[in-house]
Design a protein around this motif. Structure first.
Motif, PDB file in Angstrom:
ATOM      1  N   ARG A   1       0.824  -1.214   0.000  1.00  0.00           N
ATOM      2  CA  ARG A   1       0.000   0.000   0.000  1.00  0.00           C
ATOM      3  C   ARG A   1       0.850   1.251   0.000  1.00  0.00           C
ATOM      4  O   ARG A   1       0.558   2.221  -0.682  1.00  0.00           O
ATOM      5  CB  ARG A   1      -0.912   0.009   1.230  1.00  0.00           C
ATOM      6  N   LEU A   2       1.903   1.232   0.803  1.00  0.00           N
ATOM      7  CA  LEU A   2       2.784   2.399   0.831  1.00  0.00           C
ATOM      8  C   LEU A   2       3.439   2.607  -0.529  1.00  0.00           C
ATOM      9  O   LEU A   2       3.518   3.725  -1.034  1.00  0.00           O
ATOM     10  CB  LEU A   2       3.860   2.224   1.910  1.00  0.00           C
TER      11      LEU A   2
ATOM     12  N   ALA B   1       1.182   4.089  -3.164  1.00  0.00           N
ATOM     13  CA  ALA B   1       0.942   5.528  -3.010  1.00  0.00           C
ATOM     14  C   ALA B   1       2.037   6.348  -3.680  1.00  0.00           C
ATOM     15  O   ALA B   1       1.806   7.460  -4.128  1.00  0.00           O
ATOM     16  CB  ALA B   1       0.844   5.877  -1.536  1.00  0.00           C
TER      17      ALA B   1
ATOM     18  N   THR C   1      -0.630   8.101   3.872  1.00  0.00           N
ATOM     19  CA  THR C   1      -0.932   7.392   2.640  1.00  0.00           C
ATOM     20  C   THR C   1      -2.409   7.503   2.275  1.00  0.00           C
ATOM     21  O   THR C   1      -2.766   7.750   1.132  1.00  0.00           O
ATOM     22  CB  THR C   1      -0.530   5.910   2.782  1.00  0.00           C
ATOM     23  N   ARG C   2      -3.255   7.344   3.278  1.00  0.00           N
ATOM     24  CA  ARG C   2      -4.684   7.445   3.007  1.00  0.00           C
ATOM     25  C   ARG C   2      -5.020   8.850   2.528  1.00  0.00           C
ATOM     26  O   ARG C   2      -5.749   9.040   1.550  1.00  0.00           O
ATOM     27  CB  ARG C   2      -5.492   7.112   4.258  1.00  0.00           C
TER      28      ARG C   2
ATOM     29  N   ASN D   1      -3.824   9.421  -1.036  1.00  0.00           N
ATOM     30  CA  ASN D   1      -4.700   8.782  -2.023  1.00  0.00           C
ATOM     31  C   ASN D   1      -5.999   9.558  -2.206  1.00  0.00           C
ATOM     32  O   ASN D   1      -6.528   9.670  -3.306  1.00  0.00           O
ATOM     33  CB  ASN D   1      -5.021   7.345  -1.582  1.00  0.00           C
TER      34      ASN D   1
ATOM     35  N   GLN E   1       3.867  12.941  -1.595  1.00  0.00           N
ATOM     36  CA  GLN E   1       4.697  11.793  -1.927  1.00  0.00           C
ATOM     37  C   GLN E   1       6.130  11.987  -1.443  1.00  0.00           C
ATOM     38  O   GLN E   1       6.762  11.063  -0.955  1.00  0.00           O
ATOM     39  CB  GLN E   1       4.673  11.542  -3.442  1.00  0.00           C
TER      40      GLN E   1
ATOM     41  N   LEU F   1       6.185  11.389   2.259  1.00  0.00           N
ATOM     42  CA  LEU F   1       6.095   9.949   2.548  1.00  0.00           C
ATOM     43  C   LEU F   1       7.436   9.270   2.293  1.00  0.00           C
ATOM     44  O   LEU F   1       7.897   8.438   3.082  1.00  0.00           O
ATOM     45  CB  LEU F   1       5.002   9.313   1.688  1.00  0.00           C
TER      46      LEU F   1
ATOM     47  N   SER G   1       9.664   7.608   5.241  1.00  0.00           N
ATOM     48  CA  SER G   1       9.891   6.175   5.068  1.00  0.00           C
ATOM     49  C   SER G   1      11.371   5.860   5.164  1.00  0.00           C
ATOM     50  O   SER G   1      11.774   4.847   5.728  1.00  0.00           O
ATOM     51  CB  SER G   1       9.370   5.702   3.711  1.00  0.00           C
TER      52      SER G   1
END
Length: 454
Positions: free
Chosen positions: A316-317, A320, A363-364, A367, A380, A383, A387
């Motif tokens: 999922r990550l 994204a 992430t949510r 999106n 992005q 993130l 990360s």
RNA sequence: GGCGACGUAGCCAAGCGGCAAGGCAGGGGUCUGCAAAACCCCCAUCAGCGGUUCGAAUCCGCUCGUCGCCUCCA
């Protein structure tokens, strides 16, 4: 920032001695392949190092290889190879594993066998000051000389004696005395010393390396909880007695242990899953999310279900970051808020599970904004940046090399032709057959994309 | 036996005095030719009992269960 210090048992404010954080993370005895229990420890400490740097600290970190001890000697003999051959192989494998897990490199990886002069210097110093005594060619640490022996393990000498599992050893003055220099046995590797031929005891190498490469006082010393006693307790005894300076370590950090089933994963029990085995089934990110999804001081149980859940989360990550950033509208993302939450989590004794939750929330949000047509490049980038602090790569599985990409594209073009002609059965059949080959298709408004998965 | 840690939804796991994060799974929607992905909504009163408090998953006591260290081990 706050760090839980094993010595005090309390969460303490982190105040390093100087500009550079001096850190030591106990390494391995290269007698066999590293397992995911090791991965757990080193991934946790990697995240800690990465976060310290993110917070602007310079970090100097050292990790030992204890490449001489009973286990290696016995193992090498059993395998019929030389000790150095066995150690070299396992050290090289270890580095490969760490790289594969995206554990950033230490500044230095000293080896016990290359620190003999420093070790002898310390042993001699301990003998000179009366903290250690020679007996039958070995040298033992006189545990009763210390008032605070047992402080780290939160135990007194009397309590330890009550354990009654200690073997009194004739040469020792006290059954709890531990060996700092071992007299050589026939056929074993040995070095010349003032007490005759011998080799270092366990524990002394870490004192030698940390004192030599980081100085008399370390900011952080880390390792698994199973090292608290006797290993780290003895390191304190030796180091502080030798230098006369306290504390040897400002913050003692210990990670919980990995279990497999109901027991600790350990070489002696033999319930091991090697790092290579784990990596053959799961991505680096999945392994890191699994490990960082639990607090470093808690024990964690390895299970395929947990790893698979982590794998889906990792996907999922990644997704994204892969999605296109088409929109042109201004950003309405609260980047400062996200950053604040992330840092508050990590500042609180490196609460990586909470930090990960921040990434999933981001992430949510990302999106959602994308679905609303906003430009998500800033989200992005955030993130990606956060990360990396946790050491996640978020790299998708590589597309197949060279030629086959073109053929896959050819099939997609053909299939899209069929879709336009409403030949859905044929189109779905192509999709299904590509899936069987590990190529997964997604039809989006912007066109059809694909990715290879195992 | 001594010392320490832990017990939170189907599974994993944060929170540690003020109306229970997150991941996976599950249910219901939106979107789509269908899938997939994504988004929206739903899904726990915190092992048990007793106490402290205006208020406890969070503090104290007891009970039950689990794990670690005391011996090589990240």
């Amino acid at each position: 920032m706050k760090i839980t210090n094993t010595l005090s048992g309390l969460k303490e404010a982190f105040i390093p001695q100087g500009e550079e954080v001096k850190m030591y993370v106990c390494g391995i005895t290269p007698q066999s392949e590293a397992h995911i229990g090791h991965a757990m420890s080193y991934i946790n400490f990697d995240a800690i190092r990465r976060y310290l740097r993110f917070r602007g600290y310079k970090v100097r970190c050292v990790q030992n290889f204890t490449d001489i001890d009973d286990k290696i000697i016995n193992k090498a003999a059993a395998l019929g190879v030389s000790i150095s051959e066995l150690a070299e192989k396992n050290m090289a494998d270890f580095m490969t594993d760490m790289d594969a897990l995206n554990v950033s490199r230490m500044d230095l990886y000293p080896r016990a066998t290359q620190e003999i002069p420093k070790i002898i210097e310390i042993v001699q110093g301990l003998v000179d000051k009366g903290f250690a005594y020679p007996a039958e060619g070995s040298v033992y640490f006189r545990v009763t000389r210390l008032e605070n022996y047992g402080n780290l393990a939160h135990r007194t000498l009397d309590q330890m004696m009550a354990g009654a599992r200690i073997e009194p050893g004739d040469e020792k003055e006290n059954p709890m005395d531990f060996v700092v220099w071992k007299a050589a046995k026939p056929g074993e590797p040995s070095w010349d010393s003032p007490w005759g031929k011998g080799r270092p005891g366990w524990h002394i190498e870490c004192s030698a390396m940390s004192l030599r490469y980081l100085g008399d006082t370390l900011d952080i010393h880390g390792g698994g909880q199973d090292l608290i006693f006797p290993h780290h307790e003895n390191e304190i005894a030796q180091s502080e007695s030798f230098t006369g300076k306290k504390p040897f370590v400002k913050y003692w950090m210990h990670n919980g242990l990995l279990r497999l089933g109901e027991e600790k994963m350990s070489k002696s029990i033999g319930n091991i899953i090697s790092i290579k085995q784990a990596l053959s089934k799961y991505s680096v990110d999945a392994i890191r999310i699994f490990i960082l999804g639990s607090h470093y001081r808690s024990p964690l149980t390895y299970s395929p279900e947990a790893l698979e859940a982590a794998e889906k989360g990792a996907a999922r990550l990644r997704q994204a970051l892969e999605s296109s950033t088409s929109g042109g509208k201004s950003i309405s993302l609260d980047t400062a808020g996200v950053l604040k939450r992330f840092m508050e989590s990590m500042d609180d004794d490196f609460n990586t599970p909470q930090a990960l939750a921040v990434l999933f929330d981001l992430t949510r949000e990302l999106n959602r904004l994308r679905d609303e047509g906003e430009d998500i490049s800033q989200a992005q980038n955030l993130l990606k940046e956060l990360s990396e602090v946790l050491g996640l790569t978020l790299k998708g599985v590589e597309k197949t090399a060279g030629g086959s990409d073109q053929f896959i594209q050819l099939l997609l073009d053909t299939r899209n032709g069929l879709r336009q002609a409403k030949q859905y059965q044929l189109a779905d059949d192509i999709r299904k057959r590509l899936e069987d080959l590990g190529v997964f298709i997604e039809d989006t408004a912007g066109g059809t994309t694909w990715k290879a998965r195992r």
